[in-house]
Design a protein around this motif. Structure first.
Motif, mmCIF file in Angstrom:
data_model
loop_
_atom_site.group_PDB
_atom_site.id
_atom_site.type_symbol
_atom_site.label_atom_id
_atom_site.label_comp_id
_atom_site.label_asym_id
_atom_site.label_seq_id
_atom_site.Cartn_x
_atom_site.Cartn_y
_atom_site.Cartn_z
ATOM 1 N N GLY A 115 0.817 -1.217 0.000
ATOM 2 C CA GLY A 115 0.000 0.000 0.000
ATOM 3 C C GLY A 115 0.843 1.255 0.000
ATOM 4 N N VAL A 116 1.896 1.248 0.799
ATOM 5 C CA VAL A 116 2.797 2.396 0.883
ATOM 6 C C VAL A 116 3.495 2.623 -0.456
ATOM 7 C CG1 VAL A 116 4.888 3.261 2.022
ATOM 8 C CG2 VAL A 116 3.089 2.125 3.371
ATOM 9 N N GLU A 117 3.967 1.547 -1.087
ATOM 10 C CA GLU A 117 4.650 1.676 -2.378
ATOM 11 C C GLU A 117 3.700 2.150 -3.473
ATOM 12 O OE1 GLU A 117 7.471 1.712 -5.415
ATOM 13 O OE2 GLU A 117 7.664 1.845 -3.243
ATOM 14 N N THR A 118 2.476 1.669 -3.458
ATOM 15 C CA THR A 118 1.506 2.093 -4.469
ATOM 16 C C THR A 118 1.217 3.587 -4.336
ATOM 17 O OG1 THR A 118 0.524 -0.121 -4.515
ATOM 18 C CG2 THR A 118 -0.812 1.684 -5.388
ATOM 19 N N VAL A 119 1.026 4.077 -3.128
ATOM 20 C CA VAL A 119 0.770 5.504 -2.926
ATOM 21 C C VAL A 119 2.012 6.324 -3.262
ATOM 22 C CG1 VAL A 119 0.266 7.250 -1.157
ATOM 23 C CG2 VAL A 119 -1.162 5.215 -1.352
ATOM 24 N N LEU A 121 -12.793 7.780 0.550
ATOM 25 C CA LEU A 121 -11.553 7.200 1.060
ATOM 26 C C LEU A 121 -11.225 5.980 0.211
ATOM 27 C CD1 LEU A 121 -9.268 6.664 3.141
ATOM 28 C CD2 LEU A 121 -10.979 5.400 4.493
ATOM 29 N N VAL A 122 -9.979 5.928 -0.261
ATOM 30 C CA VAL A 122 -9.471 4.743 -0.948
ATOM 31 C C VAL A 122 -8.286 4.238 -0.128
ATOM 32 C CG1 VAL A 122 -8.468 3.786 -3.056
ATOM 33 C CG2 VAL A 122 -10.169 5.638 -3.203
ATOM 34 N N LEU A 123 -8.441 3.071 0.479
ATOM 35 C CA LEU A 123 -7.353 2.436 1.221
ATOM 36 C C LEU A 123 -6.642 1.467 0.289
ATOM 37 C CD1 LEU A 123 -9.151 1.562 4.569
ATOM 38 C CD2 LEU A 123 -7.385 3.286 4.243
ATOM 39 N N VAL A 124 -5.311 1.489 0.305
ATOM 40 C CA VAL A 124 -4.519 0.557 -0.500
ATOM 41 C C VAL A 124 -3.729 -0.291 0.485
ATOM 42 C CG1 VAL A 124 -2.869 0.316 -2.384
ATOM 43 C CG2 VAL A 124 -4.353 2.342 -2.291
ATOM 44 N N LEU A 140 9.265 -5.877 -1.772
ATOM 45 C CA LEU A 140 8.102 -6.681 -2.136
ATOM 46 C C LEU A 140 8.535 -7.940 -2.865
ATOM 47 C CD1 LEU A 140 5.867 -3.772 -3.535
ATOM 48 C CD2 LEU A 140 5.842 -4.745 -1.224
ATOM 49 N N SER A 141 7.791 -9.021 -2.691
ATOM 50 C CA SER A 141 8.049 -10.242 -3.449
ATOM 51 C C SER A 141 7.769 -9.946 -4.928
ATOM 52 C CB SER A 141 7.160 -11.380 -2.949
ATOM 53 O OG SER A 141 5.802 -11.113 -3.234
ATOM 54 N N PRO A 142 8.351 -10.731 -5.859
ATOM 55 C CA PRO A 142 8.138 -10.442 -7.283
ATOM 56 C C PRO A 142 6.669 -10.315 -7.709
ATOM 57 C CG PRO A 142 9.966 -11.954 -7.036
ATOM 58 C CD PRO A 142 9.348 -11.795 -5.669
ATOM 59 N N VAL A 184 4.002 -9.468 -6.028
ATOM 60 C CA VAL A 184 3.378 -8.276 -5.433
ATOM 61 C C VAL A 184 4.026 -7.014 -6.009
ATOM 62 C CG1 VAL A 184 3.000 -7.018 -3.270
ATOM 63 C CG2 VAL A 184 2.621 -9.491 -3.372
ATOM 64 N N GLY A 185 5.335 -7.037 -6.213
ATOM 65 C CA GLY A 185 5.998 -5.898 -6.849
ATOM 66 C C GLY A 185 5.462 -5.634 -8.246
ATOM 67 N N GLU A 186 5.184 -6.714 -8.987
ATOM 68 C CA GLU A 186 4.635 -6.562 -10.335
ATOM 69 C C GLU A 186 3.190 -6.069 -10.317
ATOM 70 O OE1 GLU A 186 5.222 -10.391 -12.121
ATOM 71 O OE2 GLU A 186 7.404 -10.225 -11.979
ATOM 72 N N ALA A 187 2.513 -6.178 -9.187
ATOM 73 C CA ALA A 187 1.121 -5.730 -9.089
ATOM 74 C C ALA A 187 0.997 -4.246 -8.757
ATOM 75 C CB ALA A 187 0.395 -6.554 -8.026
ATOM 76 N N VAL A 188 2.093 -3.580 -8.405
ATOM 77 C CA VAL A 188 2.006 -2.179 -7.979
ATOM 78 C C VAL A 188 1.537 -1.269 -9.115
ATOM 79 C CG1 VAL A 188 3.310 -0.181 -7.119
ATOM 80 C CG2 VAL A 188 3.631 -2.436 -6.069
ATOM 81 N N ASP A 189 2.152 -1.361 -10.303
ATOM 82 C CA ASP A 189 1.722 -0.482 -11.397
ATOM 83 C C ASP A 189 0.272 -0.746 -11.807
ATOM 84 O OD1 ASP A 189 4.012 1.083 -11.511
ATOM 85 O OD2 ASP A 189 4.998 -0.246 -12.952
ATOM 86 N N PRO A 190 -0.164 -2.010 -11.923
ATOM 87 C CA PRO A 190 -1.593 -2.228 -12.186
ATOM 88 C C PRO A 190 -2.484 -1.680 -11.064
ATOM 89 C CG PRO A 190 -0.359 -4.205 -12.746
ATOM 90 C CD PRO A 190 0.595 -3.267 -12.054
ATOM 91 N N ALA A 191 -2.016 -1.716 -9.812
ATOM 92 C CA ALA A 191 -2.793 -1.149 -8.705
ATOM 93 C C ALA A 191 -2.897 0.367 -8.846
ATOM 94 C CB ALA A 191 -2.165 -1.522 -7.360
ATOM 95 N N VAL A 192 -1.813 1.011 -9.279
ATOM 96 C CA VAL A 192 -1.859 2.451 -9.544
ATOM 97 C C VAL A 192 -2.943 2.724 -10.583
ATOM 98 C CG1 VAL A 192 -0.588 4.375 -10.609
ATOM 99 C CG2 VAL A 192 0.513 2.969 -8.848
ATOM 100 N N ASP A 193 -2.969 1.920 -11.647
ATOM 101 C CA ASP A 193 -3.985 2.091 -12.690
ATOM 102 C C ASP A 193 -5.396 1.857 -12.134
ATOM 103 O OD1 ASP A 193 -2.019 2.688 -14.560
ATOM 104 O OD2 ASP A 193 -1.920 0.629 -15.327
ATOM 105 N N LEU A 194 -5.557 0.873 -11.242
ATOM 106 C CA LEU A 194 -6.865 0.626 -10.621
ATOM 107 C C LEU A 194 -7.324 1.837 -9.814
ATOM 108 C CD1 LEU A 194 -6.924 -3.016 -9.161
ATOM 109 C CD2 LEU A 194 -8.531 -1.999 -10.760
ATOM 110 N N VAL A 195 -6.410 2.402 -9.023
ATOM 111 C CA VAL A 195 -6.759 3.571 -8.214
ATOM 112 C C VAL A 195 -7.127 4.738 -9.130
ATOM 113 C CG1 VAL A 195 -5.897 5.299 -6.576
ATOM 114 C CG2 VAL A 195 -5.399 2.869 -6.207
ATOM 115 N N LEU A 196 -6.316 4.975 -10.173
ATOM 116 C CA LEU A 196 -6.614 6.075 -11.097
ATOM 117 C C LEU A 196 -7.963 5.874 -11.775
ATOM 118 C CD1 LEU A 196 -3.112 6.649 -12.731
ATOM 119 C CD2 LEU A 196 -4.280 8.140 -11.079
#
Length: 189
Positions: A26-30, A68-71, A147-149, A151-163
Motif C-alpha cells: 500500500g505504501v509503495e503504491t501511494v 476514502l481509498v485504502l490501498v 516486495l516479493s516479485p 506483489v511488486g509486479e502488481a504495484v503499477d496495475p494497482a496504480v492504474d486501478l486507483v486512477l
C-alpha cells in the motif's frame, strides 16, 4: 448532494509496514501515485502514506473527506499479486464484536474504519460517503524490506486501478453537477 455543492475531497491512503516485505504494498503504491504528474489525479485528491499509523489516519479522516481509498494487502486465498477492488460503503461492516485494546501498529482497514466510526460518534465530523479498498494478495509478510516479485509486479496495475476508480468517481460527480450555471441576472437600480 445538490448541484451547488462541491464534490469534496478524496483521500488515498497507503497502509502497511515496509519492514514486513509484501506488507509495504500500500505504501509503495501511494508512493508511485505521488510520483505521477499532479494532473493525473482529479482535483481534491490527497495522498497519504499512512504506513502503520492507523490512528493518525482515522483522525485525519475526521477533517472531512467524501471518499476514502485504502490501498493495502488483502488475503483471500488467490495467487500472490492478485488485485481486488472492494466497495466497503460508508460504514464498516458489523462484525458483532468490539476489538480489544488498540494496537496502533497493527491496524487493518476494518479496524481503522471501526475506529473512525467510534471517533465520529464521540467527536463529530463527517464520515466518508464512499470507502474503497484496493488490495493485493500477499506472498510473504515475513521480516525484510522489499516486495516479493508477484506483489511488486502488481504495484503499477494497482496504480492504474486507483486512477480508474478516481476517474469513475470524478465522472460520477460531474454527471450530478449541472452542465452550466446560469449567469446572475443583473439587478436594475
Amino acid at each position: 448532494m445538490s448541484g451547488a455543492e462541491t464534490p469534496g475531497r478524496t483521500l488515498v491512503a497507503g497502509v502497511g509496514n515496509i519492514f514486513l516485505q509484501d506488507d509495504g504494498f500500500g505504501v509503495e503504491t501511494v508512493r508511485r501515485l505521488g510520483a505521477l504528474a499532479p494532473s493525473r489525479l482529479p482535483p481534491g485528491t490527497e495522498l497519504m502514506d499512512a504506513g502503520i499509523r492507523g490512528v493518525h489516519l482515522a483522525y485525519r479522516l475526521l477533517e472531512g473527506y467524501r471518499t476514502l481509498v485504502l490501498v493495502d494487502l488483502v488475503s483471500r486465498g488467490s495467487p500472490p499479486g492478485t488485485l481486488y477492488t472492494i466497495d466497503v460503503g460508508p460504514r464498516p461492516p458489523e462484525t458483532g464484536h468490539r476489538p480489544g485494546p488498540l494496537d496502533t501498529h497493527a491496524m487493518d482497514p476494518a479496524t481503522v474504519l471501526g475506529l473512525l466510526h467510534d471517533l465520529h460518534a464521540g467527536a463529530g465530523g463527517t464520515l466518508p460517503d464512499e470507502v474503497y479498498v484496493v488490495g493485493c494478495e500477499p506472498r510473504d509478510t515475513g521480516e525484510g524490506i522489499g516486495l516479493s516479485p508477484p506483489v511488486g509486479e502488481a504495484v503499477d496495475p494497482a496504480v492504474d486501478l486507483v486512477l480508474g476508480l478516481l476517474s469513475r468517481r470524478a465522472d460520477s460527480v460531474r454527471d450530478r453537477l449541472p452542465d452550466s450555471v446560469p449567469d446572475p441576472v443583473p439587478q436594475k437600480n
